[in-house]
Design a protein around this motif. Structure first.
Motif: not given
Length: 395
Positions: A155-180
């Motif tokens: 879970l990524v937490t914080g108020p509105t506009g604190s960049g939570k979604t950007s952090t989630l996308y960054s975590i996704l970019s670390e994953l192997d999308t071809s195998r998952l």
């Protein structure tokens, strides 16, 4: 656009409005704005940009431009141009020249003097590498370790506009999308990722987070991103998914990692289930960076422990915001994330299961060497990257 009321015209030609809107969007992109606010007032159309999280006034437009401007946006965003009594929303793209485009999310709101329109600028290809968000080196390793789990809830937490979604996308970019098999459920989809399946909730059509999450579980997912856990039902389904071999990434509107744990229990989830499901928590804020052109250095000559909550080294050099042309006279330019990262270890699991108090969590995290958001922020202030007052503002 005009800074005065002189020369106001009663009728705006369609070509003028098209050019005016394009100019507003172009200036917002140049100013690095995240949102454009267009407000109809009694005697003018007020234009404001949200830059680095703070509203910045722009030259206003004559009142005669209000209706045509709103209509132009509604046409682009495929809204009902005749509907002025109900809020509406939609998306469209705008040309910036030289083949560049920007996607915008538009929303209208019926107000006393006329409809207000807010345009959210959705930056294409805006996914930032995990190590550029502002995480410390050790924190990056902690987050990567969380993302390596084959099951569990992050879970990524914080108020509105604190960049939570950007952090989630960054975590996704670390994953192997071809195998998952990675499936997301968002509101709205802010960045399109071609190698994963992205879904967008439509509450008016009955497609809610809870309903969408149930459907995703029938799609053989490995990793599930839920834009936000807004209610007990969504949280319950997400928790169950994380316990049955799925890595679930999501956000919550809470102030800290500790309050996230207590919130999950307060909405009705059993403590032992929360303890077994959670693998990691990130609390975050965005702090504005001191403008390098005009910031002034000063030496800390008094004890500020009462204001900060912990002592700062005597004689520390810090920055003071001033303001200049380069930073639109705000004293700040750009933003950077500050984070508190907590990997859920056995001692934390034990504390969750027995519904520990906030002070116990704080003592345990201190013992584990996990710095609070404020401490992380003040370290940035001591390095001259931001100001102490900015850190206190957001933490």
């Amino acid at each position: 656009m005009s800074g005065t009321g002189g020369g106001e015209r009663t009728v705006y030609e369609s070509g003028e409005i098209v050019r005016a809107l394009d100019e507003i969007i172009r200036k917002a992109v140049q100013a690095r704005a995240s949102d454009i606010h267009i407000e109809t007032k009694e005697d003018r159309v007020r234009i404001r940009f949200r830059v680095d999280g703070v509203m910045a006034e722009q030259p206003y437009m004559p009142l005669a431009a209000a209706a045509p401007l709103c209509s132009r946006i509604k046409v682009l965003a495929k809204m009902d141009i005749a509907e002025r009594r109900q809020p509406q929303d939609g998306t469209f793209k705008s040309e910036l020249g030289r083949g560049r485009k920007i996607s915008l999310r538009a929303s209208t709101f019926p107000a006393f003097d006329g409809e207000k329109v807010v345009l959210r600028l959705l930056q294409a290809n805006a996914i930032m590498p995990l190590d550029t968000l502002g995480l410390g080196r050790g924190q990056v390793q902690t987050v990567r370790q969380m993302a390596r789990n084959t099951g569990g809830l992050v879970l990524v937490t914080g108020p509105t506009g604190s960049g939570k979604t950007s952090t989630l996308y960054s975590i996704l970019s670390e994953l192997d999308t071809s195998r998952l098999n990675i499936v997301t459920l968002e509101d709205p989809i802010e960045v399109q990722l071609p190698e994963i399946t992205q879904g967008q909730v439509t509450p008016r059509a009955g497609f809610t987070f809870a309903k969408g999450l149930r459907a995703i579980l029938r799609q053989d997912p490995d990793v599930i991103l839920v834009g936000e856990m807004r209610d007990a039902e969504t949280a319950q389904i997400a928790i169950q998914a994380s316990l049955t071999g799925h890595l679930v990434l999501s956000t919550m509107h809470t102030n800290s990692t500790i309050s996230t744990i207590t919130r999950l229990i307060d909405i009705g989830l059993e403590p032992y289930i929360v303890a077994n499901a959670l693998v990691g928590l990130l609390a975050q804020r965005l702090v504005r960076m001191a403008c390098t052109k005009c910031a002034q250095s000063y030496t800390l000559e008094q004890d500020v422990t009462a204001e900060v909550g912990f002592p700062l080294p005597e004689g520390s050099t810090m920055q003071r915001a001033v303001g200049c042309d380069a930073c639109m006279y705000t004293g700040f330019k750009g933003r950077r994330g500050i984070f508190e990262t907590v990997e859920i270890t056995e001692p934390i699991q034990t504390l969750i299961k027995r519904k520990g108090e906030a002070r116990e969590y704080k003592a345990l995290l201190r013992e584990m060497g996990v710095p609070t958001l404020r401490r992380v922020g003040m370290r940035q202030a001591l390095k001259g990257r931001t100001t102490a007052s900015e850190v206190l503002r957001v933490t």
